[in-house]
Design a protein around this motif. Sequence first.
Motif, PDB file in Angstrom:
ATOM      1  N   THR A  32       0.809  -1.224   0.000  1.00  0.00           N
ATOM      2  CA  THR A  32       0.000   0.000   0.000  1.00  0.00           C
ATOM      3  C   THR A  32       0.836   1.264   0.000  1.00  0.00           C
ATOM      4  N   ASN A  33       2.099   1.139   0.282  1.00  0.00           N
ATOM      5  CA  ASN A  33       3.009   2.290   0.252  1.00  0.00           C
ATOM      6  C   ASN A  33       4.221   1.912  -0.583  1.00  0.00           C
ATOM      7  N   THR A  34       4.454   2.658  -1.655  1.00  0.00           N
ATOM      8  CA  THR A  34       5.572   2.363  -2.540  1.00  0.00           C
ATOM      9  C   THR A  34       6.346   3.625  -2.874  1.00  0.00           C
ATOM     10  N   TYR A  35       7.581   3.406  -3.283  1.00  0.00           N
ATOM     11  CA  TYR A  35       8.454   4.486  -3.734  1.00  0.00           C
ATOM     12  C   TYR A  35       9.127   4.028  -5.038  1.00  0.00           C
ATOM     13  N   TYR A  36       9.257   4.955  -5.997  1.00  0.00           N
ATOM     14  CA  TYR A  36       9.972   4.678  -7.236  1.00  0.00           C
ATOM     15  C   TYR A  36      10.932   5.826  -7.519  1.00  0.00           C
ATOM     16  N   SER A  37      12.109   5.501  -8.021  1.00  0.00           N
ATOM     17  CA  SER A  37      12.997   6.553  -8.485  1.00  0.00           C
ATOM     18  C   SER A  37      12.414   7.151  -9.763  1.00  0.00           C
ATOM     19  N   ASP A  38      12.759   8.383 -10.041  1.00  0.00           N
ATOM     20  CA  ASP A  38      12.240   9.048 -11.235  1.00  0.00           C
ATOM     21  C   ASP A  38      12.645   8.316 -12.502  1.00  0.00           C
ATOM     22  N   SER A  39      13.792   7.661 -12.469  1.00  0.00           N
ATOM     23  CA  SER A  39      14.303   7.011 -13.673  1.00  0.00           C
ATOM     24  C   SER A  39      13.477   5.804 -14.106  1.00  0.00           C
ATOM     25  N   VAL A  40      12.675   5.239 -13.204  1.00  0.00           N
ATOM     26  CA  VAL A  40      11.905   4.043 -13.551  1.00  0.00           C
ATOM     27  C   VAL A  40      10.403   4.241 -13.408  1.00  0.00           C
ATOM     28  N   LYS A  41       9.992   5.383 -12.891  1.00  0.00           N
ATOM     29  CA  LYS A  41       8.567   5.618 -12.641  1.00  0.00           C
ATOM     30  C   LYS A  41       7.778   5.476 -13.935  1.00  0.00           C
ATOM     31  N   GLY A  42       6.694   4.724 -13.885  1.00  0.00           N
ATOM     32  CA  GLY A  42       5.859   4.505 -15.053  1.00  0.00           C
ATOM     33  C   GLY A  42       6.271   3.314 -15.898  1.00  0.00           C
ATOM     34  N   ARG A  43       7.450   2.766 -15.649  1.00  0.00           N
ATOM     35  CA  ARG A  43       7.935   1.610 -16.417  1.00  0.00           C
ATOM     36  C   ARG A  43       8.079   0.375 -15.542  1.00  0.00           C
ATOM     37  N   PHE A  44       8.464   0.550 -14.295  1.00  0.00           N
ATOM     38  CA  PHE A  44       8.686  -0.561 -13.370  1.00  0.00           C
ATOM     39  C   PHE A  44       7.547  -0.603 -12.355  1.00  0.00           C
ATOM     40  N   THR A  45       7.214  -1.820 -11.920  1.00  0.00           N
ATOM     41  CA  THR A  45       6.191  -1.995 -10.896  1.00  0.00           C
ATOM     42  C   THR A  45       6.677  -2.985  -9.849  1.00  0.00           C
ATOM     43  N   ILE A  46       6.626  -2.581  -8.591  1.00  0.00           N
ATOM     44  CA  ILE A  46       6.971  -3.475  -7.497  1.00  0.00           C
ATOM     45  C   ILE A  46       5.688  -4.067  -6.934  1.00  0.00           C
ATOM     46  N   SER A  47       5.750  -5.341  -6.532  1.00  0.00           N
ATOM     47  CA  SER A  47       4.589  -5.971  -5.925  1.00  0.00           C
ATOM     48  C   SER A  47       5.068  -6.963  -4.868  1.00  0.00           C
ATOM     49  N   ARG A  48       4.188  -7.223  -3.919  1.00  0.00           N
ATOM     50  CA  ARG A  48       4.490  -8.179  -2.858  1.00  0.00           C
ATOM     51  C   ARG A  48       3.694  -9.449  -3.084  1.00  0.00           C
ATOM     52  N   GLY A  49       4.305 -10.572  -2.768  1.00  0.00           N
ATOM     53  CA  GLY A  49       3.655 -11.847  -2.976  1.00  0.00           C
ATOM     54  C   GLY A  49       2.790 -12.234  -1.800  1.00  0.00           C
ATOM     55  N   ASN A  50       1.986 -13.274  -1.978  1.00  0.00           N
ATOM     56  CA  ASN A  50       1.151 -13.784  -0.901  1.00  0.00           C
ATOM     57  C   ASN A  50       1.990 -14.411   0.196  1.00  0.00           C
ATOM     58  N   ALA A  51       3.094 -15.037  -0.188  1.00  0.00           N
ATOM     59  CA  ALA A  51       3.988 -15.608   0.816  1.00  0.00           C
ATOM     60  C   ALA A  51       4.690 -14.462   1.541  1.00  0.00           C
ATOM     61  N   LYS A  52       5.000 -14.689   2.794  1.00  0.00           N
ATOM     62  CA  LYS A  52       5.666 -13.642   3.583  1.00  0.00           C
ATOM     63  C   LYS A  52       7.007 -13.294   2.980  1.00  0.00           C
ATOM     64  N   ASN A  53       7.265 -12.005   2.965  1.00  0.00           N
ATOM     65  CA  ASN A  53       8.581 -11.497   2.583  1.00  0.00           C
ATOM     66  C   ASN A  53       9.033 -11.974   1.213  1.00  0.00           C
ATOM     67  N   THR A  54       8.133 -11.833   0.249  1.00  0.00           N
ATOM     68  CA  THR A  54       8.495 -12.005  -1.156  1.00  0.00           C
ATOM     69  C   THR A  54       8.197 -10.703  -1.882  1.00  0.00           C
TER      70      THR A  54
END
Length: 121
Positions: free
Chosen positions: A56-78
Motif C-alpha cells: 500500500t506504500n511504494t516508492y519509485y525513483s524518477d528514472s523508472v517511474k511509469g515503467r517498473f512496478t513493485i509488488s508483494r507476494g502472498n507468501a511472507k517477505n516475497t
Amino acid sequence: QVQLAESGGGLVQAGGSLRLSCADSGRTFRNLVMGWFRQAPGKDRELVTTSNWSGTNTYYSDSVKGRFTISRGNAKNTVYLQMNSLKPEDTAVYYCVADKGWFTSAPVDYWGQGTQVTVSS
C-alpha cells in the motif's frame, strides 16, 4: 536471520520486459519492507523502488517511474519487480533488499547477492 535470493535476471532487447523475483528464506521477521537497488558499471548503487509489506506504500525513483512496478507476494517477505519498456541504461546488477523499517535510501539492513540485467540496444 534474513536471507534474500533473487531470480529472473537476463538479457533482453530494448523495449522488452523482465520480471525479477526475491524471497526471504530466513523468515525470521514478519512484514519486512522490501525493495530493489541497482548498480551499473562505474556508477553508485541506486535505489529503484521500495514497498511496505502490504504493497500500500511504494516508492519509485524518477528514472523508472511509469515503467517498473513493485509488488508483494502472498507468501511472507516475497517481492517482485516487473520491468517494462527497458532501456540500455537500465543495465545493472539488481539487488533485492529488505529492512524492518521504511527506507528510500541506503543504508538498508539486508541485501541479496544480486542478479544481472542486461538490455541491448
